[in-house]
Scaffold this motif. Sequence first.
Motif, PDB file in Angstrom:
ATOM      1  N   GLU A 161       0.847  -1.185   0.000  1.00 41.89           N
ATOM      2  CA  GLU A 161       0.000   0.000   0.000  1.00 41.89           C
ATOM      3  C   GLU A 161       0.889   1.244   0.000  1.00 41.89           C
ATOM      4  N   PRO A 162       0.436   2.336  -0.642  1.00 43.61           N
ATOM      5  CA  PRO A 162       1.189   3.591  -0.540  1.00 43.61           C
ATOM      6  C   PRO A 162       1.427   3.936   0.934  1.00 43.61           C
ATOM      7  N   GLY A 163       2.627   4.377   1.227  1.00 46.05           N
ATOM      8  CA  GLY A 163       3.012   4.648   2.608  1.00 46.05           C
ATOM      9  C   GLY A 163       3.847   3.544   3.217  1.00 46.05           C
ATOM     10  N   ASP A 164       3.785   2.321   2.656  1.00 44.57           N
ATOM     11  CA  ASP A 164       4.630   1.234   3.147  1.00 44.57           C
ATOM     12  C   ASP A 164       6.097   1.574   2.912  1.00 44.57           C
ATOM     13  N   ARG A 165       6.944   1.090   3.811  1.00 43.90           N
ATOM     14  CA  ARG A 165       8.367   1.400   3.755  1.00 43.90           C
ATOM     15  C   ARG A 165       9.145   0.204   3.220  1.00 43.90           C
ATOM     16  N   ILE A 166      10.159   0.503   2.418  1.00 41.39           N
ATOM     17  CA  ILE A 166      10.955  -0.539   1.764  1.00 41.39           C
ATOM     18  C   ILE A 166      12.425  -0.364   2.126  1.00 41.39           C
ATOM     19  N   VAL A 167      13.029  -1.457   2.585  1.00 41.56           N
ATOM     20  CA  VAL A 167      14.467  -1.489   2.845  1.00 41.56           C
ATOM     21  C   VAL A 167      15.091  -2.447   1.833  1.00 41.56           C
ATOM     22  N   LEU A 168      16.098  -1.989   1.103  1.00 43.23           N
ATOM     23  CA  LEU A 168      16.771  -2.833   0.120  1.00 43.23           C
ATOM     24  C   LEU A 168      17.774  -3.742   0.817  1.00 43.23           C
ATOM     25  N   LYS A 169      17.736  -5.002   0.461  1.00 41.51           N
ATOM     26  CA  LYS A 169      18.631  -5.998   1.058  1.00 41.51           C
ATOM     27  C   LYS A 169      19.497  -6.591  -0.046  1.00 41.51           C
ATOM     28  N   ARG A 170      20.795  -6.322   0.007  1.00 46.68           N
ATOM     29  CA  ARG A 170      21.680  -6.752  -1.071  1.00 46.68           C
ATOM     30  C   ARG A 170      21.912  -8.259  -1.038  1.00 46.68           C
ATOM     31  N   ILE A 171      21.831  -8.891  -2.210  1.00 43.18           N
ATOM     32  CA  ILE A 171      22.119 -10.315  -2.340  1.00 43.18           C
ATOM     33  C   ILE A 171      23.098 -10.507  -3.497  1.00 43.18           C
ATOM     34  N   ASP A 172      23.758 -11.674  -3.518  1.00 40.60           N
ATOM     35  CA  ASP A 172      24.685 -11.945  -4.611  1.00 40.60           C
ATOM     36  C   ASP A 172      23.995 -12.788  -5.682  1.00 40.60           C
ATOM     37  N   ALA A 173      24.750 -13.134  -6.731  1.00 43.18           N
ATOM     38  CA  ALA A 173      24.167 -13.843  -7.872  1.00 43.18           C
ATOM     39  C   ALA A 173      23.624 -15.213  -7.477  1.00 43.18           C
ATOM     40  N   ASN A 174      24.324 -15.931  -6.574  1.00 46.83           N
ATOM     41  CA  ASN A 174      23.856 -17.252  -6.149  1.00 46.83           C
ATOM     42  C   ASN A 174      22.563 -17.148  -5.344  1.00 46.83           C
ATOM     43  N   GLU A 175      22.503 -16.172  -4.449  1.00 48.15           N
ATOM     44  CA  GLU A 175      21.276 -15.976  -3.661  1.00 48.15           C
ATOM     45  C   GLU A 175      20.108 -15.604  -4.559  1.00 48.15           C
ATOM     46  N   PHE A 176      20.404 -14.815  -5.593  1.00 46.20           N
ATOM     47  CA  PHE A 176      19.362 -14.450  -6.554  1.00 46.20           C
ATOM     48  C   PHE A 176      18.777 -15.705  -7.206  1.00 46.20           C
ATOM     49  N   LYS A 177      19.630 -16.620  -7.654  1.00 46.13           N
ATOM     50  CA  LYS A 177      19.165 -17.835  -8.324  1.00 46.13           C
ATOM     51  C   LYS A 177      18.342 -18.710  -7.389  1.00 46.13           C
ATOM     52  N   VAL A 178      18.760 -18.802  -6.129  1.00 47.43           N
ATOM     53  CA  VAL A 178      18.026 -19.621  -5.161  1.00 47.43           C
ATOM     54  C   VAL A 178      16.631 -19.057  -4.927  1.00 47.43           C
ATOM     55  N   LEU A 179      16.545 -17.753  -4.673  1.00 50.98           N
ATOM     56  CA  LEU A 179      15.245 -17.136  -4.424  1.00 50.98           C
ATOM     57  C   LEU A 179      14.356 -17.180  -5.666  1.00 50.98           C
ATOM     58  N   GLN A 180      14.957 -16.994  -6.828  1.00 43.96           N
ATOM     59  CA  GLN A 180      14.193 -17.034  -8.072  1.00 43.96           C
ATOM     60  C   GLN A 180      13.609 -18.437  -8.290  1.00 43.96           C
ATOM     61  N   ALA A 181      14.392 -19.472  -7.955  1.00 50.72           N
ATOM     62  CA  ALA A 181      13.932 -20.851  -8.123  1.00 50.72           C
ATOM     63  C   ALA A 181      12.768 -21.178  -7.196  1.00 50.72           C
ATOM     64  N   LEU A 182      12.716 -20.499  -6.060  1.00 52.88           N
ATOM     65  CA  LEU A 182      11.631 -20.736  -5.104  1.00 52.88           C
ATOM     66  C   LEU A 182      10.329 -20.096  -5.538  1.00 52.88           C
ATOM     67  N   SER A 183      10.415 -19.211  -6.538  1.00 52.24           N
ATOM     68  CA  SER A 183       9.236 -18.507  -7.073  1.00 52.24           C
ATOM     69  C   SER A 183       8.472 -17.785  -5.968  1.00 52.24           C
ATOM     70  N   GLN A 184       9.183 -17.139  -5.085  1.00 52.00           N
ATOM     71  CA  GLN A 184       8.537 -16.400  -4.007  1.00 52.00           C
ATOM     72  C   GLN A 184       7.890 -15.140  -4.549  1.00 52.00           C
ATOM     73  N   ASN A 185       6.721 -14.795  -4.043  1.00 56.14           N
ATOM     74  CA  ASN A 185       6.084 -13.553  -4.468  1.00 56.14           C
ATOM     75  C   ASN A 185       5.642 -12.691  -3.289  1.00 56.14           C
ATOM     76  N   ILE A 186       6.198 -13.010  -2.108  1.00 54.14           N
ATOM     77  CA  ILE A 186       5.868 -12.234  -0.921  1.00 54.14           C
ATOM     78  C   ILE A 186       7.153 -11.664  -0.336  1.00 54.14           C
ATOM     79  N   LEU A 187       7.175 -10.367  -0.095  1.00 57.56           N
ATOM     80  CA  LEU A 187       8.355  -9.751   0.482  1.00 57.56           C
ATOM     81  C   LEU A 187       8.510 -10.152   1.941  1.00 57.56           C
TER      82      LEU A 187
END
Length: 230
Positions: free
Chosen positions: A200-226
Amino acid sequence: MSVQLNDIEFQVKKYEDLLLLQSGTAGSISLPQMARKILDSDIPAIINVIATEKEICIQCEESFVDIIFERISTFNFEQLAPKEKQYFLPVYFYENEDTKHIEDTSNMSFETYIHALLEREYTLSMFGFVPGFLYLRALADNLAIPRKSNPSTQIEAGSIAVGGHFLGLYSLSTPAGWHVLGKTPLTVLDLPNTPPILLEPGDRIVLKRIDANEFKVLQALSQNILEYND
């Protein structure tokens, strides 16, 4: 004509739609939040409600403009304000064709720029221009990068990009004029549910840095919830 809704003063202009233009200082509730409440009120003559940071446009049947305006003037938006939430958004930052322009404009190395980016918390200001696109405010002045004069023909879904004082999240692949910084393996779209996005507008977002391997793992899990932190 001037009118007060919640604690925000608007200038009202009537066309085939009813357009409310914000004037004065912003209130405690964002205009996209107010627009959502107007749309959810189920006033029959309202077709759609569109909001930016400074405008609310109510698309409606012209003969009902006065009635609609009377109804929304009675709303207590303060009572309807949703609780703001904080989410952590994983991002894999990588150098690409936009990197040099970012470095030249900011006078920083790409790595220094990313470090500075990660030090701030961002607020979901509004949605647009395609479903699932997030406008995240606000970049520090020294991190603001003007939009491209010649837009890219395609930016991949999941891209995190900078345009002016905003960060943008592209949930769909689309042409665009923002400078890409990296990608998130998640999608904020929750199709086919309505509304198709949990934020919702007003929600706050903190960026969390990940590397290429972590990206592939999370992408494979097909997560759609922050990751949510209350």
